[in-house]
Design a protein around this motif. Structure first.
Motif, PDB file in Angstrom:
ATOM      1  N   ILE A 313       8.315   4.194  -9.150  1.00 38.72           N
ATOM      2  CA  ILE A 313       7.831   3.161 -10.059  1.00 38.72           C
ATOM      3  C   ILE A 313       6.319   3.269 -10.248  1.00 38.72           C
ATOM      4  CG2 ILE A 313       7.639   0.659 -10.388  1.00 38.72           C
ATOM      5  CD1 ILE A 313      10.436   1.774 -10.795  1.00 38.72           C
ATOM      6  N   GLY A 314       5.617   3.811  -9.253  1.00 38.83           N
ATOM      7  CA  GLY A 314       4.185   4.008  -9.446  1.00 38.83           C
ATOM      8  C   GLY A 314       3.303   3.670  -8.272  1.00 38.83           C
ATOM      9  N   ALA A 315       3.855   3.173  -7.153  1.00 39.77           N
ATOM     10  CA  ALA A 315       3.044   2.818  -5.989  1.00 39.77           C
ATOM     11  C   ALA A 315       3.091   3.954  -4.970  1.00 39.77           C
ATOM     12  CB  ALA A 315       3.539   1.523  -5.363  1.00 39.77           C
ATOM     13  N   MET A 316       1.940   4.307  -4.394  1.00 39.86           N
ATOM     14  CA  MET A 316       1.861   5.442  -3.490  1.00 39.86           C
ATOM     15  C   MET A 316       1.891   5.042  -2.015  1.00 39.86           C
ATOM     16  SD  MET A 316       1.984   8.347  -4.929  1.00 39.86           S
ATOM     17  CE  MET A 316       1.374   9.352  -3.582  1.00 39.86           C
ATOM     18  N   SER A 317       1.179   4.004  -1.644  1.00 39.88           N
ATOM     19  CA  SER A 317       1.016   3.677  -0.223  1.00 39.88           C
ATOM     20  C   SER A 317       2.307   3.340   0.502  1.00 39.88           C
ATOM     21  CB  SER A 317       0.025   2.518  -0.053  1.00 39.88           C
ATOM     22  OG  SER A 317      -1.238   2.869  -0.573  1.00 39.88           O
ATOM     23  N   PRO A 318       3.257   2.577  -0.099  1.00 42.71           N
ATOM     24  CA  PRO A 318       4.428   2.130   0.666  1.00 42.71           C
ATOM     25  C   PRO A 318       5.234   3.239   1.315  1.00 42.71           C
ATOM     26  CG  PRO A 318       4.252   0.894  -1.370  1.00 42.71           C
ATOM     27  CD  PRO A 318       3.219   1.979  -1.435  1.00 42.71           C
ATOM     28  N   PHE A 366      12.223  -1.441  19.065  1.00 41.49           N
ATOM     29  CA  PHE A 366      12.356  -1.214  17.624  1.00 41.49           C
ATOM     30  C   PHE A 366      12.737  -2.504  16.908  1.00 41.49           C
ATOM     31  CE2 PHE A 366      14.979  -0.302  13.905  1.00 41.49           C
ATOM     32  CZ  PHE A 366      14.100   0.474  13.156  1.00 41.49           C
ATOM     33  N   LEU A 367      13.656  -3.267  17.481  1.00 43.02           N
ATOM     34  CA  LEU A 367      14.087  -4.514  16.847  1.00 43.02           C
ATOM     35  C   LEU A 367      12.973  -5.548  16.817  1.00 43.02           C
ATOM     36  CD1 LEU A 367      17.701  -4.879  18.309  1.00 43.02           C
ATOM     37  CD2 LEU A 367      17.041  -4.098  16.019  1.00 43.02           C
ATOM     38  N   ASP A 368      12.092  -5.504  17.784  1.00 43.17           N
ATOM     39  CA  ASP A 368      10.933  -6.401  17.754  1.00 43.17           C
ATOM     40  C   ASP A 368       9.926  -5.964  16.690  1.00 43.17           C
ATOM     41  OD1 ASP A 368      12.000  -7.883  19.805  1.00 43.17           O
ATOM     42  OD2 ASP A 368      10.863  -6.879  21.385  1.00 43.17           O
ATOM     43  N   TRP A 369       9.853  -4.666  16.447  1.00 42.17           N
ATOM     44  CA  TRP A 369       8.858  -4.091  15.541  1.00 42.17           C
ATOM     45  C   TRP A 369       9.279  -4.174  14.079  1.00 42.17           C
ATOM     46  CZ3 TRP A 369       4.317  -1.236  14.745  1.00 42.17           C
ATOM     47  CH2 TRP A 369       4.306  -0.366  13.675  1.00 42.17           C
ATOM     48  N   PHE A 370      10.536  -3.815  13.791  1.00 44.13           N
ATOM     49  CA  PHE A 370      10.914  -3.508  12.422  1.00 44.13           C
ATOM     50  C   PHE A 370      11.186  -4.703  11.511  1.00 44.13           C
ATOM     51  CE2 PHE A 370      14.313  -2.222   9.352  1.00 44.13           C
ATOM     52  CZ  PHE A 370      13.479  -1.536   8.487  1.00 44.13           C
ATOM     53  N   PRO A 371      12.015  -5.683  11.877  1.00 46.36           N
ATOM     54  CA  PRO A 371      12.349  -6.745  10.915  1.00 46.36           C
ATOM     55  C   PRO A 371      11.151  -7.477  10.321  1.00 46.36           C
ATOM     56  CG  PRO A 371      13.876  -6.792  12.742  1.00 46.36           C
ATOM     57  CD  PRO A 371      12.809  -5.810  13.109  1.00 46.36           C
ATOM     58  N   PRO A 372      10.111  -7.818  11.106  1.00 46.54           N
ATOM     59  CA  PRO A 372       8.954  -8.466  10.469  1.00 46.54           C
ATOM     60  C   PRO A 372       8.288  -7.583   9.416  1.00 46.54           C
ATOM     61  CG  PRO A 372       8.893  -8.776  12.842  1.00 46.54           C
ATOM     62  CD  PRO A 372       9.957  -7.766  12.570  1.00 46.54           C
ATOM     63  N   ARG A 373       8.228  -6.287   9.674  1.00 44.87           N
ATOM     64  CA  ARG A 373       7.628  -5.377   8.700  1.00 44.87           C
ATOM     65  C   ARG A 373       8.494  -5.279   7.451  1.00 44.87           C
ATOM     66  NH1 ARG A 373       3.546  -2.048  10.508  1.00 44.87           N
ATOM     67  NH2 ARG A 373       4.149  -0.341   9.105  1.00 44.87           N
ATOM     68  N   LEU A 374       9.807  -5.255   7.637  1.00 47.93           N
ATOM     69  CA  LEU A 374      10.702  -5.197   6.481  1.00 47.93           C
ATOM     70  C   LEU A 374      10.559  -6.449   5.627  1.00 47.93           C
ATOM     71  CD1 LEU A 374      12.935  -3.744   4.939  1.00 47.93           C
ATOM     72  CD2 LEU A 374      14.607  -4.786   6.492  1.00 47.93           C
ATOM     73  N   ALA A 375      10.411  -7.595   6.279  1.00 46.36           N
ATOM     74  CA  ALA A 375      10.216  -8.836   5.528  1.00 46.36           C
ATOM     75  C   ALA A 375       8.926  -8.781   4.708  1.00 46.36           C
ATOM     76  CB  ALA A 375      10.188 -10.019   6.492  1.00 46.36           C
ATOM     77  N   GLU A 376       7.900  -8.164   5.272  1.00 40.76           N
ATOM     78  CA  GLU A 376       6.630  -8.029   4.549  1.00 40.76           C
ATOM     79  C   GLU A 376       6.773  -7.061   3.381  1.00 40.76           C
ATOM     80  OE1 GLU A 376       2.765  -9.008   3.684  1.00 40.76           O
ATOM     81  OE2 GLU A 376       4.090  -9.887   5.197  1.00 40.76           O
ATOM     82  N   TYR A 377       7.517  -5.968   3.596  1.00 41.22           N
ATOM     83  CA  TYR A 377       7.766  -5.030   2.499  1.00 41.22           C
ATOM     84  C   TYR A 377       8.485  -5.720   1.347  1.00 41.22           C
ATOM     85  CZ  TYR A 377       6.873  -1.337   5.980  1.00 41.22           C
ATOM     86  OH  TYR A 377       6.326  -0.541   6.928  1.00 41.22           O
ATOM     87  N   LYS A 379       8.487  -8.845   0.538  1.00 43.90           N
ATOM     88  CA  LYS A 379       7.610  -9.801  -0.134  1.00 43.90           C
ATOM     89  C   LYS A 379       6.551  -9.095  -0.973  1.00 43.90           C
ATOM     90  CE  LYS A 379       4.287 -13.467   0.996  1.00 43.90           C
ATOM     91  NZ  LYS A 379       3.641 -14.223   2.108  1.00 43.90           N
ATOM     92  N   ALA A 380       5.943  -8.060  -0.406  1.00 45.29           N
ATOM     93  CA  ALA A 380       4.796  -7.430  -1.071  1.00 45.29           C
ATOM     94  C   ALA A 380       5.193  -6.407  -2.129  1.00 45.29           C
ATOM     95  CB  ALA A 380       3.906  -6.762  -0.026  1.00 45.29           C
ATOM     96  N   MET A 381       6.345  -5.754  -1.949  1.00 45.16           N
ATOM     97  CA  MET A 381       6.695  -4.647  -2.838  1.00 45.16           C
ATOM     98  C   MET A 381       7.894  -4.953  -3.721  1.00 45.16           C
ATOM     99  SD  MET A 381       6.200  -1.578  -0.154  1.00 45.16           S
ATOM    100  CE  MET A 381       5.412  -2.191   1.305  1.00 45.16           C
ATOM    101  N   ALA A 382       8.992  -5.418  -3.109  1.00 44.23           N
ATOM    102  CA  ALA A 382      10.190  -5.660  -3.903  1.00 44.23           C
ATOM    103  C   ALA A 382      10.009  -6.801  -4.887  1.00 44.23           C
ATOM    104  CB  ALA A 382      11.372  -5.944  -2.979  1.00 44.23           C
ATOM    105  N   ARG A 383       9.009  -7.647  -4.658  1.00 39.81           N
ATOM    106  CA  ARG A 383       8.736  -8.746  -5.595  1.00 39.81           C
ATOM    107  C   ARG A 383       7.444  -8.512  -6.378  1.00 39.81           C
ATOM    108  NH1 ARG A 383      12.947  -8.739  -5.350  1.00 39.81           N
ATOM    109  NH2 ARG A 383      14.489 -10.163  -4.490  1.00 39.81           N
ATOM    110  N   ASN A 384       6.927  -7.307  -6.306  1.00 39.59           N
ATOM    111  CA  ASN A 384       5.782  -6.947  -7.124  1.00 39.59           C
ATOM    112  C   ASN A 384       6.161  -7.062  -8.602  1.00 39.59           C
ATOM    113  OD1 ASN A 384       4.434  -4.607  -8.773  1.00 39.59           O
ATOM    114  ND2 ASN A 384       2.999  -5.089  -7.124  1.00 39.59           N
ATOM    115  N   SER A 385       5.297  -7.692  -9.398  1.00 36.03           N
ATOM    116  CA  SER A 385       5.647  -7.992 -10.788  1.00 36.03           C
ATOM    117  C   SER A 385       5.926  -6.726 -11.590  1.00 36.03           C
ATOM    118  CB  SER A 385       4.528  -8.804 -11.448  1.00 36.03           C
ATOM    119  OG  SER A 385       3.307  -8.082 -11.418  1.00 36.03           O
TER     120      SER A 385
END
Length: 582
Positions: A313-318, A366-377, A379-385
């Protein structure tokens, strides 16, 4: 599973007793032989009027029967065409077989019943030489246009050393290049309309947006897509042919490399299928460990999809962030199995070794690490306008269209069709886990993204339940045909040592049978259909992959869109070319 007697009664009442010849199979799937003069009538009835209605053409393949010795009373046949139909609600399967003689390899095309029969029939013609009368464009699909012979025939060479050395002189190079030229007229396309001239564009096979060696020939009116012709086969490695010369045991590493992002998910239907035939019941610890590792690979595969889709779609960092998270998951997988992407960890009868000490600590980290990051992804990327604008209402198809084209997995659930084989016909103990089945509403690119994001959350739930409830016990069944066998008595006497050596090197002798096993893989329904001729290796192995079916409907969902939309559509399908070409 549907009662064979019930569906046989329905077919007999509709078509008469002389139309059907039933066949007993190891998996219990209702299987009937039908004459080619009645096969289309039977298929139409099963799709529309039977109870249940088998709305999906799940698979279509063939068998070269000529050297086969143990056919268990089946009708005489040199080549057999096999239709594998699927009802999603309730979950039920049926096989219809058509016997053909070598001197008359013709049967009617089913493309008028299911649109996805197109590619499957082309593949059968390519691999076996069976002609489907009435097919709109019967030509090679996996092999080059200039290829001689049909590779899955038993008399076709299986190794490169059996061919003459390749000499690509200038004359032959010109012939090969000319054969690859796209001629619109061959595909029913016009070069111009009444008021303008169309442009034809090769997208791929070497282009980042096509996610592998995959080509689409586009017919364009400016930026608008008027027509599209997907072209596959550039990654074909003959995995089904390889199965005919590997033992049941040594073929396991080949399965990892089909959907090469799916890891052990590829091994699961294969080993479960052989275990079913051999009557091996694996310990509970094996079932739970298989589920846990399969869900880890679901996460790593979906992360690859998420990162590359956002990049398209056009974003590089994710993509760099998600690759970091994939590495975290691979660290756990490697610690448990010894390898990262292709562990070949599952065995006939169990696992290659037990879970190592400290595995649960790594999983918890891994379970402590991953779900919070996925939630941030999310919010920040999948809902990017911009991502929403490029994805919503793009590449949409309905539930009926998805079923007609054989689409399964997240692609089907994105239409709102609430189907997941792990819940609706559980295997490997999935009935003991609590998880939800995410669905979409529009069947578009955005829904396909959202469904996979939610599936990763659900995979974390399943993995946590595995971690907290891992049973004690052996990691391998105590069965004489488990491979490799237990070693406790190998040094006790020479007979036991010899038996162990033969079982490891040759694998078990599998009784003459036919059987298939289906699972909910990372990209959709995946299954192995295995035929044994009472040998240490497979007589015929058919690998039904979701990616093959999913690519076929690109012309349907891309027509009328823009080239930029097609980039999003291709990314949202989430395919792997090795899963397409095999």
């Amino acid at each position: 599973m549907l009662d064979t007697v019930d569906i046989q009664r329905q077919l007999t009442e509709r078509f008469g007793e002389n139309t059907l010849i039933p066949q007993i199979t190891a998996d219990g799937t209702p299987t009937f032989w039908v004459g080619r003069d009645r096969v289309l009538d039977v298929l139409k009835y099963l799709r529309q009027d039977s109870a249940p209605a088998y709305r999906m053409l799940y698979d279509l393949t063939a068998i070269d029967e000529r050297p086969r010795q143990f056919r268990n009373g089946q009708p005489a046949s040199d080549f057999t065409v096999v239709y594998h139909l699927l009802s999603l609600s309730p979950v039920a399967e049926i096989r219809i077989k058509v016997a053909l003689s070598e001197s008359d390899l013709h049967t009617p095309s089913a493309t008028g019943i299911w649109p996805n029969a197109n590619w499957y029939e082309r593949e059968v013609w390519d691999m076996f030489g069976v002609t489907f009368d009435g097919h709109p464009n019967l030509r090679r699909i996996l092999m080059p246009p200039t290829w001689k012979g049909h590779p899955l025939r038993k008399d076709h060479a299986a190794r490169a050393t059996e061919f003459e050395p390749l000499h690509l002189d200038p004359k032959r190079q010109d012939i090969e290049e000319d054969a690859l030229q796209f001629k619109p007229e061959d595909w029913g396309m016009q070069r111009e309309s009444e008021d303008n001239e169309f442009m034809f564009l090769n997208m791929g096979p070497n282009h980042p947006s096509v996610h592998g060696v995959f080509r689409i020939a586009l017919q364009l009116d400016g930026e608008e897509i008027v027509g599209a012709v997907p072209d596959i086969g550039y990654h074909h490695r003959g995995a089904e042919k390889m199965a005919e010369r590997q033992s049941w045991h040594t073929y396991i590493p080949y399965t990892d490399r089909i959907d090469y992002l799916g890891g052990v998910m590829n091994e699961l239907p294969y080993v479960m299928n052989v275990e079913k035939v051999l009557g091996i019941e694996v310990p509970e610890r094996v079932k739970v460990a298989r589920v846990m590792l399969s869900e880890f690979f679901r996460i790593t595969s979906h992360l690859m999809f998420f990162g590359t889709y956002v990049q398209d779609i056009g974003a590089m960092s994710p993509i760099f962030w998600m690759f970091s998270d994939r590495q975290k998951a691979y660290d756990v997988i490697e610690a448990i199995t010894g390898f990262r992407m292709h562990p070949a960890f599952f065995r006939i009868g169990g696992l290659s070794m037990d879970l190592p000490k400290g595995w649960d600590r790594l999983v918890k980290e891994f379970l402590d690490w991953f779900p919070p990051r996925l939630a941030e992804y999310k919010k920040a990327m999948a809902r990017n306008s911009m991502l929403v604008e490029r994805s919503k209402h793009i590449g949409a198809y309905s539930q009926d269209e998805a079923i007609d084209w054989g689409i399964t997995g997240p692609g089907l659930r994105a239409t709102g069709f609430d189907f997941d084989l792990r819940r609706d016909r559980p295997y490997s103990g999935y009935e003991n886990f609590e998880f939800e089945v995410p669905t979409g509403a529009n069947g578009d690119c955005l829904d396909r993204l959202d469904v996979r994001i939610e599936e990763m959350f659900q995979s974390c739930r399943i993995i946590e339940q595995c971690m907290k409830n891992m049973p004690e016990g052996p990691y391998k069944a105590n069965h004489p045909l488990a491979t490799p066998p237990t070693k406790e008595r190998t040094m006790h006497d020479i007979e036991t040592l010899i038996a162990h050596f033969l079982t490891v090197s040759w694998g078990p002798v599998v009784p003459a049978m036919e059987s298939s096993t289906m699972i909910e893989a990372t990209k959709g329904l995946n299954s192995y259909y295995s035929i044994s001729d009472k040998n240490t290796m497979s007589y015929r192995t058919r690998i039904r992959t979701p990616s093959f079916a999913h690519l076929q409907q690109i012309p349907l969902i891309s027509q009328g869109g823009l080239v930029a939309d097609l980039v999003a559509i291709i990314g949202s399908i989430d395919f792997v070319m090795a899963d397409v070409d095999r």
